[in-house]
Design a protein around this motif. Structure first.
Motif, PDB file in Angstrom:
ATOM      1  N   ILE A  29       0.839  -1.197   0.000  1.00  0.00           N
ATOM      2  CA  ILE A  29       0.000   0.000   0.000  1.00  0.00           C
ATOM      3  C   ILE A  29       0.880   1.256   0.000  1.00  0.00           C
ATOM      4  O   ILE A  29       0.611   2.215  -0.722  1.00  0.00           O
ATOM      5  CB  ILE A  29      -0.978  -0.014   1.187  1.00  0.00           C
ATOM      6  N   GLY A  30       1.947   1.229   0.781  1.00  0.00           N
ATOM      7  CA  GLY A  30       2.847   2.375   0.852  1.00  0.00           C
ATOM      8  C   GLY A  30       3.520   2.687  -0.477  1.00  0.00           C
ATOM      9  O   GLY A  30       3.688   3.855  -0.828  1.00  0.00           O
ATOM     10  N   VAL A  31       3.872   1.653  -1.230  1.00  0.00           N
ATOM     11  CA  VAL A  31       4.518   1.850  -2.529  1.00  0.00           C
ATOM     12  C   VAL A  31       3.583   2.578  -3.491  1.00  0.00           C
ATOM     13  O   VAL A  31       4.027   3.306  -4.363  1.00  0.00           O
ATOM     14  CB  VAL A  31       4.983   0.493  -3.108  1.00  0.00           C
ATOM     15  N   GLN A  32       2.288   2.404  -3.321  1.00  0.00           N
ATOM     16  CA  GLN A  32       1.324   3.106  -4.172  1.00  0.00           C
ATOM     17  C   GLN A  32       0.989   4.491  -3.625  1.00  0.00           C
ATOM     18  O   GLN A  32       0.829   5.444  -4.387  1.00  0.00           O
ATOM     19  CB  GLN A  32       0.012   2.320  -4.246  1.00  0.00           C
ATOM     20  N   TYR A  33       0.844   4.609  -2.323  1.00  0.00           N
ATOM     21  CA  TYR A  33       0.352   5.834  -1.702  1.00  0.00           C
ATOM     22  C   TYR A  33       1.408   6.935  -1.626  1.00  0.00           C
ATOM     23  O   TYR A  33       1.106   8.101  -1.863  1.00  0.00           O
ATOM     24  CB  TYR A  33      -0.194   5.520  -0.303  1.00  0.00           C
ATOM     25  N   ILE A  34       2.621   6.586  -1.311  1.00  0.00           N
ATOM     26  CA  ILE A  34       3.676   7.587  -1.140  1.00  0.00           C
ATOM     27  C   ILE A  34       3.912   8.398  -2.422  1.00  0.00           C
ATOM     28  O   ILE A  34       3.974   9.626  -2.363  1.00  0.00           O
ATOM     29  CB  ILE A  34       4.971   6.948  -0.587  1.00  0.00           C
ATOM     30  N   PRO A  35       4.002   7.766  -3.608  1.00  0.00           N
ATOM     31  CA  PRO A  35       4.158   8.584  -4.823  1.00  0.00           C
ATOM     32  C   PRO A  35       2.965   9.510  -5.075  1.00  0.00           C
ATOM     33  O   PRO A  35       3.133  10.622  -5.578  1.00  0.00           O
ATOM     34  CB  PRO A  35       4.286   7.551  -5.941  1.00  0.00           C
ATOM     35  N   GLN A  36       1.764   9.072  -4.698  1.00  0.00           N
ATOM     36  CA  GLN A  36       0.593   9.931  -4.855  1.00  0.00           C
ATOM     37  C   GLN A  36       0.697  11.154  -3.951  1.00  0.00           C
ATOM     38  O   GLN A  36       0.346  12.264  -4.347  1.00  0.00           O
ATOM     39  CB  GLN A  36      -0.690   9.160  -4.544  1.00  0.00           C
ATOM     40  N   ARG A  37       1.148  10.963  -2.736  1.00  0.00           N
ATOM     41  CA  ARG A  37       1.315  12.091  -1.815  1.00  0.00           C
ATOM     42  C   ARG A  37       2.420  13.034  -2.309  1.00  0.00           C
ATOM     43  O   ARG A  37       2.319  14.250  -2.166  1.00  0.00           O
ATOM     44  CB  ARG A  37       1.641  11.601  -0.402  1.00  0.00           C
ATOM     45  N   ILE A  38       3.479  12.464  -2.874  1.00  0.00           N
ATOM     46  CA  ILE A  38       4.549  13.296  -3.432  1.00  0.00           C
ATOM     47  C   ILE A  38       4.003  14.110  -4.601  1.00  0.00           C
ATOM     48  O   ILE A  38       4.289  15.312  -4.725  1.00  0.00           O
ATOM     49  CB  ILE A  38       5.757  12.434  -3.849  1.00  0.00           C
ATOM     50  N   GLU A  39       3.193  13.467  -5.459  1.00  0.00           N
ATOM     51  CA  GLU A  39       2.586  14.167  -6.583  1.00  0.00           C
ATOM     52  C   GLU A  39       1.679  15.299  -6.094  1.00  0.00           C
ATOM     53  O   GLU A  39       1.735  16.419  -6.613  1.00  0.00           O
ATOM     54  CB  GLU A  39       1.783  13.183  -7.434  1.00  0.00           C
ATOM     55  N   ALA A  40       0.867  15.035  -5.085  1.00  0.00           N
ATOM     56  CA  ALA A  40      -0.021  16.063  -4.531  1.00  0.00           C
ATOM     57  C   ALA A  40       0.795  17.218  -3.952  1.00  0.00           C
ATOM     58  O   ALA A  40       0.430  18.392  -4.116  1.00  0.00           O
ATOM     59  CB  ALA A  40      -0.934  15.460  -3.469  1.00  0.00           C
ATOM     60  N   GLY A  41       1.888  16.907  -3.290  1.00  0.00           N
ATOM     61  CA  GLY A  41       2.760  17.951  -2.752  1.00  0.00           C
ATOM     62  C   GLY A  41       3.400  18.779  -3.850  1.00  0.00           C
ATOM     63  O   GLY A  41       3.538  20.002  -3.712  1.00  0.00           O
ATOM     64  N   THR A  42       3.762  18.137  -4.943  1.00  0.00           N
ATOM     65  CA  THR A  42       4.357  18.852  -6.070  1.00  0.00           C
ATOM     66  C   THR A  42       3.339  19.779  -6.723  1.00  0.00           C
ATOM     67  O   THR A  42       3.656  20.917  -7.077  1.00  0.00           O
ATOM     68  CB  THR A  42       4.924  17.858  -7.104  1.00  0.00           C
ATOM     69  N   VAL A  43       2.104  19.308  -6.883  1.00  0.00           N
ATOM     70  CA  VAL A  43       1.043  20.154  -7.443  1.00  0.00           C
ATOM     71  C   VAL A  43       0.831  21.372  -6.542  1.00  0.00           C
ATOM     72  O   VAL A  43       0.728  22.501  -7.021  1.00  0.00           O
ATOM     73  CB  VAL A  43      -0.269  19.362  -7.631  1.00  0.00           C
ATOM     74  N   GLY A  44       0.789  21.142  -5.236  1.00  0.00           N
ATOM     75  CA  GLY A  44       0.650  22.250  -4.300  1.00  0.00           C
ATOM     76  C   GLY A  44       1.797  23.231  -4.407  1.00  0.00           C
ATOM     77  O   GLY A  44       1.604  24.454  -4.372  1.00  0.00           O
ATOM     78  N   SER A  45       2.998  22.716  -4.568  1.00  0.00           N
ATOM     79  CA  SER A  45       4.182  23.559  -4.712  1.00  0.00           C
ATOM     80  C   SER A  45       4.125  24.381  -6.007  1.00  0.00           C
ATOM     81  O   SER A  45       4.497  25.558  -6.013  1.00  0.00           O
ATOM     82  CB  SER A  45       5.435  22.682  -4.693  1.00  0.00           C
ATOM     83  N   ILE A  46       3.649  23.759  -7.084  1.00  0.00           N
ATOM     84  CA  ILE A  46       3.514  24.471  -8.356  1.00  0.00           C
ATOM     85  C   ILE A  46       2.544  25.640  -8.197  1.00  0.00           C
ATOM     86  O   ILE A  46       2.827  26.769  -8.621  1.00  0.00           O
ATOM     87  CB  ILE A  46       3.044  23.508  -9.471  1.00  0.00           C
ATOM     88  N   LEU A  47       1.399  25.382  -7.578  1.00  0.00           N
ATOM     89  CA  LEU A  47       0.410  26.451  -7.391  1.00  0.00           C
ATOM     90  C   LEU A  47       0.953  27.559  -6.483  1.00  0.00           C
ATOM     91  O   LEU A  47       0.728  28.742  -6.738  1.00  0.00           O
ATOM     92  CB  LEU A  47      -0.891  25.877  -6.837  1.00  0.00           C
ATOM     93  N   ASP A  48       1.677  27.174  -5.444  1.00  0.00           N
ATOM     94  CA  ASP A  48       2.280  28.172  -4.554  1.00  0.00           C
ATOM     95  C   ASP A  48       3.329  29.004  -5.289  1.00  0.00           C
ATOM     96  O   ASP A  48       3.434  30.220  -5.073  1.00  0.00           O
ATOM     97  CB  ASP A  48       2.894  27.505  -3.325  1.00  0.00           C
ATOM     98  N   LYS A  71       4.328  25.802 -18.106  1.00  0.00           N
ATOM     99  CA  LYS A  71       5.781  25.816 -17.895  1.00  0.00           C
ATOM    100  C   LYS A  71       6.141  25.060 -16.612  1.00  0.00           C
ATOM    101  O   LYS A  71       7.052  24.228 -16.614  1.00  0.00           O
ATOM    102  CB  LYS A  71       6.282  27.260 -17.815  1.00  0.00           C
ATOM    103  N   GLN A  72       5.419  25.335 -15.529  1.00  0.00           N
ATOM    104  CA  GLN A  72       5.692  24.651 -14.258  1.00  0.00           C
ATOM    105  C   GLN A  72       5.430  23.149 -14.363  1.00  0.00           C
ATOM    106  O   GLN A  72       6.185  22.342 -13.825  1.00  0.00           O
ATOM    107  CB  GLN A  72       4.844  25.260 -13.133  1.00  0.00           C
ATOM    108  N   LEU A  73       4.348  22.774 -15.031  1.00  0.00           N
ATOM    109  CA  LEU A  73       4.055  21.344 -15.211  1.00  0.00           C
ATOM    110  C   LEU A  73       5.141  20.670 -16.039  1.00  0.00           C
ATOM    111  O   LEU A  73       5.546  19.544 -15.747  1.00  0.00           O
ATOM    112  CB  LEU A  73       2.681  21.152 -15.867  1.00  0.00           C
ATOM    113  N   ASN A  74       5.622  21.359 -17.069  1.00  0.00           N
ATOM    114  CA  ASN A  74       6.677  20.805 -17.916  1.00  0.00           C
ATOM    115  C   ASN A  74       7.978  20.653 -17.131  1.00  0.00           C
ATOM    116  O   ASN A  74       8.654  19.625 -17.236  1.00  0.00           O
ATOM    117  CB  ASN A  74       6.878  21.697 -19.138  1.00  0.00           C
ATOM    118  N   ILE A  75       8.327  21.637 -16.334  1.00  0.00           N
ATOM    119  CA  ILE A  75       9.551  21.574 -15.524  1.00  0.00           C
ATOM    120  C   ILE A  75       9.497  20.376 -14.576  1.00  0.00           C
ATOM    121  O   ILE A  75      10.488  19.676 -14.384  1.00  0.00           O
ATOM    122  CB  ILE A  75       9.748  22.887 -14.732  1.00  0.00           C
ATOM    123  N   ASN A  76       8.325  20.133 -13.988  1.00  0.00           N
ATOM    124  CA  ASN A  76       8.172  19.044 -13.022  1.00  0.00           C
ATOM    125  C   ASN A  76       7.760  17.722 -13.664  1.00  0.00           C
ATOM    126  O   ASN A  76       7.434  16.770 -12.957  1.00  0.00           O
ATOM    127  CB  ASN A  76       7.135  19.450 -11.964  1.00  0.00           C
TER     128      ASN A  76
END
Length: 122
Positions: A29-48, A71-76
């Motif tokens: 479960i962790g192998v699936q969930y952790i990348p999703q949380r990282i992705e959500a954090g990256t999206v939040g960082s892009i918006l910030d 541009k931000q989505l492409n960079i990330n």
């Protein structure tokens, strides 16, 4: 006389197997969930980042804002989220909303996790 009564300490094979299964399920479960949380954090960082850039250099059009997001989505390397980010203008401010869903396989069922984050650019 020697006493041969010794108490057994330690775990049995069955408890070892149960422990390994619990650890395995948690890892699965962790192998699936952790990348999703990282992705959500990256999206939040892009918006910030977009909001922080807007404070320094205010956006003057919807097209400029769309380019900044792309541009931000492409960079990330998150171009697949391009259609999941909406930009609107309410007359006073731009509102950027990122909404998307990901599946989390829990072995016995699949749960859909909804991620949503918005920022307002005044």
């Amino acid at each position: 006389m020697n006493s041969t009564n010794r108490s057994n300490s330690g775990s049995s094979t069955i408890s070892l197997v149960i422990t390994l299964v619990i650890i395995g399920v948690g890892a699965f479960i962790g192998v699936q969930y952790i990348p999703q949380r990282i992705e959500a954090g990256t999206v939040g960082s892009i918006l910030d980042d977009i909001k922080r850039d807007h404070m320094k250099h205010p956006v003057t059009s919807m097209a400029d804002l769309q380019r900044a997001i792309e541009k931000q989505l492409n960079i990330n390397e998150m171009n697949e989220l391009k259609n999941d980010i909406e930009v609107s203008y309410n007359g006073r401010a731009y509102i950027i909303t990122a909404k998307y869903e990901r599946d989390l396989n829990l072995i016995y069922e699949t749960k859909q996790i909804h991620y949503e984050k918005s920022v307002v650019l005044d």
